[in-house]
Design a protein around this motif. Sequence first.
Motif, PDB file in Angstrom:
ATOM      1  N   GLN A   3     -60.848 118.729  26.400  1.00 51.08           N
ATOM      2  CA  GLN A   3     -59.787 117.829  25.732  1.00 51.08           C
ATOM      3  C   GLN A   3     -60.347 116.999  24.622  1.00 51.08           C
ATOM      4  N   ILE A   4     -61.749 116.474  24.625  1.00 54.44           N
ATOM      5  CA  ILE A   4     -62.192 115.911  23.409  1.00 54.44           C
ATOM      6  C   ILE A   4     -61.973 117.047  22.295  1.00 54.44           C
ATOM      7  N   ALA A   5     -62.457 118.084  22.470  1.00 54.51           N
ATOM      8  CA  ALA A   5     -62.660 119.118  21.267  1.00 54.51           C
ATOM      9  C   ALA A   5     -61.301 119.231  20.536  1.00 54.51           C
ATOM     10  N   ALA A   6     -60.184 119.436  21.660  1.00 51.67           N
ATOM     11  CA  ALA A   6     -58.952 119.676  21.247  1.00 51.67           C
ATOM     12  C   ALA A   6     -58.181 118.394  20.119  1.00 51.67           C
ATOM     13  N   GLY A   7     -58.764 117.086  20.759  1.00 47.21           N
ATOM     14  CA  GLY A   7     -58.334 115.961  20.080  1.00 47.21           C
ATOM     15  C   GLY A   7     -59.035 115.781  18.825  1.00 47.21           C
ATOM     16  N   LEU A   8     -60.129 116.333  18.866  1.00 35.75           N
ATOM     17  CA  LEU A   8     -60.687 116.141  17.392  1.00 35.75           C
ATOM     18  C   LEU A   8     -60.588 117.141  16.551  1.00 35.75           C
ATOM     19  N   GLY A   9     -59.755 118.288  16.900  1.00 37.02           N
ATOM     20  CA  GLY A   9     -59.329 119.339  16.168  1.00 37.02           C
ATOM     21  C   GLY A   9     -60.218 120.259  15.650  1.00 37.02           C
ATOM     22  N   VAL A  10     -61.021 120.489  16.601  1.00 38.51           N
ATOM     23  CA  VAL A  10     -61.979 121.544  16.439  1.00 38.51           C
ATOM     24  C   VAL A  10     -61.715 122.724  17.467  1.00 38.51           C
ATOM     25  N   PRO A  11     -62.270 123.883  17.397  1.00 35.01           N
ATOM     26  CA  PRO A  11     -62.031 124.958  18.368  1.00 35.01           C
ATOM     27  C   PRO A  11     -62.504 124.414  19.856  1.00 35.01           C
ATOM     28  N   VAL A  12     -61.623 124.968  20.648  1.00 34.76           N
ATOM     29  CA  VAL A  12     -62.186 124.317  22.345  1.00 34.76           C
ATOM     30  C   VAL A  12     -63.064 125.399  22.864  1.00 34.76           C
ATOM     31  N   PRO A  13     -64.338 124.935  23.362  1.00 35.13           N
ATOM     32  CA  PRO A  13     -65.355 126.013  23.811  1.00 35.13           C
ATOM     33  C   PRO A  13     -64.926 126.546  25.113  1.00 35.13           C
ATOM     34  N   GLY A  14     -65.255 127.833  25.283  1.00 32.87           N
ATOM     35  CA  GLY A  14     -65.113 128.417  26.404  1.00 32.87           C
ATOM     36  C   GLY A  14     -66.203 128.149  27.565  1.00 32.87           C
ATOM     37  N   ARG A  15     -65.967 128.599  28.687  1.00 29.84           N
ATOM     38  CA  ARG A  15     -67.022 128.405  29.825  1.00 29.84           C
ATOM     39  C   ARG A  15     -68.450 128.386  29.299  1.00 29.84           C
ATOM     40  N   LYS A  16     -68.934 129.445  28.781  1.00 26.76           N
ATOM     41  CA  LYS A  16     -70.338 129.688  28.057  1.00 26.76           C
ATOM     42  C   LYS A  16     -70.508 129.412  26.692  1.00 26.76           C
ATOM     43  N   GLU A  17     -69.734 128.476  26.411  1.00 29.78           N
ATOM     44  CA  GLU A  17     -69.999 128.045  24.761  1.00 29.78           C
ATOM     45  C   GLU A  17     -70.046 126.297  24.839  1.00 29.78           C
ATOM     46  N   TYR A  18     -70.725 125.860  23.567  1.00 29.51           N
ATOM     47  CA  TYR A  18     -70.704 124.574  23.160  1.00 29.51           C
ATOM     48  C   TYR A  18     -70.211 124.475  21.838  1.00 29.51           C
ATOM     49  N   ILE A  19     -69.782 123.119  21.510  1.00 31.95           N
ATOM     50  CA  ILE A  19     -69.482 123.039  20.212  1.00 31.95           C
ATOM     51  C   ILE A  19     -70.134 121.411  19.630  1.00 31.95           C
ATOM     52  N   SER A  20     -70.547 121.500  18.475  1.00 34.26           N
ATOM     53  CA  SER A  20     -71.020 119.998  18.082  1.00 34.26           C
ATOM     54  C   SER A  20     -70.076 119.503  17.064  1.00 34.26           C
ATOM     55  N   VAL A  21     -69.618 118.295  17.148  1.00 35.97           N
ATOM     56  CA  VAL A  21     -69.007 117.626  16.245  1.00 35.97           C
ATOM     57  C   VAL A  21     -69.473 116.225  15.781  1.00 35.97           C
ATOM     58  N   ARG A  22     -69.461 116.226  14.333  1.00 32.55           N
ATOM     59  CA  ARG A  22     -69.909 115.156  13.842  1.00 32.55           C
ATOM     60  C   ARG A  22     -68.911 114.126  13.659  1.00 32.55           C
ATOM     61  N   ILE A  23     -68.929 112.985  14.078  1.00 38.35           N
ATOM     62  CA  ILE A  23     -67.731 111.848  14.335  1.00 38.35           C
ATOM     63  C   ILE A  23     -68.082 110.395  13.749  1.00 38.35           C
ATOM     64  N   VAL A  24     -66.969 109.673  13.346  1.00 39.17           N
ATOM     65  CA  VAL A  24     -67.025 108.383  12.978  1.00 39.17           C
ATOM     66  C   VAL A  24     -65.952 107.595  13.730  1.00 39.17           C
ATOM     67  N   PRO A  25     -66.051 106.413  13.716  1.00 40.10           N
ATOM     68  CA  PRO A  25     -65.240 105.424  14.502  1.00 40.10           C
ATOM     69  C   PRO A  25     -63.779 105.735  13.770  1.00 40.10           C
ATOM     70  N   ALA A  26     -62.798 105.702  14.408  1.00 37.12           N
ATOM     71  CA  ALA A  26     -61.529 105.752  13.843  1.00 37.12           C
ATOM     72  C   ALA A  26     -60.417 104.648  14.522  1.00 37.12           C
ATOM     73  N   ASP A  27     -59.251 104.407  14.149  1.00 35.09           N
ATOM     74  CA  ASP A  27     -58.418 103.642  14.232  1.00 35.09           C
ATOM     75  C   ASP A  27     -57.692 104.013  15.789  1.00 35.09           C
ATOM     76  N   PRO A  28     -57.610 103.256  16.846  1.00 36.14           N
ATOM     77  CA  PRO A  28     -56.912 103.493  17.905  1.00 36.14           C
ATOM     78  C   PRO A  28     -55.807 104.385  17.985  1.00 36.14           C
ATOM     79  N   SER A  29     -54.903 104.157  16.993  1.00 35.51           N
ATOM     80  CA  SER A  29     -53.677 104.812  16.868  1.00 35.51           C
ATOM     81  C   SER A  29     -53.642 106.375  16.216  1.00 35.51           C
ATOM     82  N   THR A  30     -55.026 106.729  15.691  1.00 31.94           N
ATOM     83  CA  THR A  30     -55.037 108.113  15.222  1.00 31.94           C
ATOM     84  C   THR A  30     -56.425 108.763  15.876  1.00 31.94           C
ATOM     85  N   GLY A  31     -57.350 107.943  16.357  1.00 28.44           N
ATOM     86  CA  GLY A  31     -58.721 108.598  16.811  1.00 28.44           C
ATOM     87  C   GLY A  31     -58.448 108.965  18.230  1.00 28.44           C
ATOM     88  N   THR A  32     -59.496 109.819  18.761  1.00 32.43           N
ATOM     89  CA  THR A  32     -59.422 110.652  20.060  1.00 32.43           C
ATOM     90  C   THR A  32     -60.533 109.392  20.953  1.00 32.43           C
TER      91      THR A  32
END
Length: 308
Positions: A251-280
Amino acid sequence: MTTLDAFAEPDPELDAVADELLRADPDGSRWAAVVRHTYDMIYNGAETGRYRWDQLMKTEKTHFGTLFEINAQREFEFEGGEATDYRIAGHQVDAKWSQKQGSWMLPPEVFDRLALVATGNDEHAIWSLGLVRVRPEYRAEGANRDKKTTLNPLGRAAVRWLWKDTPMPANILLQLPRPDVDDLFTLRFGTQRTNQLFRLAEGQLVHRSAVRTVAMQLDDQKRVRANGGARSALAPEGYIILSGTWDNQKQIAAGLGVPVPGRKEYISVRIVPADPSTGTEIKGGHWRRAAPGEPTSVPAPLFVKDNE
């Protein structure tokens, strides 16, 4: 995808086998996993560090078809055939793999029977699978000393493709720039290579087999975990590493707008703080994916446990 020759003779047996294959795997995801697993088995990256077809020896390339046949039987639990590899929907079917489409080697025991023909391209992350009856008019003239032959142009055109050039889970090491991957493998320790993989592959799906390959060990989860793994090493740089094993991380991956990993997958995402109204929301804070080149001065939240 199914293609039919409008002038082909009716073949109820082929129809029945095709229907059963599509019933067992409507979207082809199970077959895609079989092909992915077979490539990963033949590379044996955890022991060898290999990840490309051209790194294999000739005998290993030849063995791919046997592994594919075995892995398919395990996945779908096909009955064994009498003269062929399988019995599907009550009919004899022989499995044939070729790295080059159309080059399947067909032995006499499959003549006039059904052949399940498959091919793939790991570099492009695609695979194909179809059915054909090996009729005399479909066989190329001449044979090798084992009396095996191939399909002629008419035979290749007669293949009924159930899936054609269909995506499969990608080998991220083939998707990244070759010089970057070559540099990655010059790093001395598996922890360093794993950390660099997740830096290079930010925002892209990483199959657990790729982690095993760069780490050169079987326990990919150990290399990713927070207690000394990539998560704790990369958090100060603003990276989180999400696993498809856990619904909340998907769900976090979907919220960040990156591909959602499958059961045997990972995804790394570089993130920064965001406004509560737009951030995940992640562990009580709000974050967004960092733009390319955007500095990250705040450490990313750390998933201490896998299921957080």
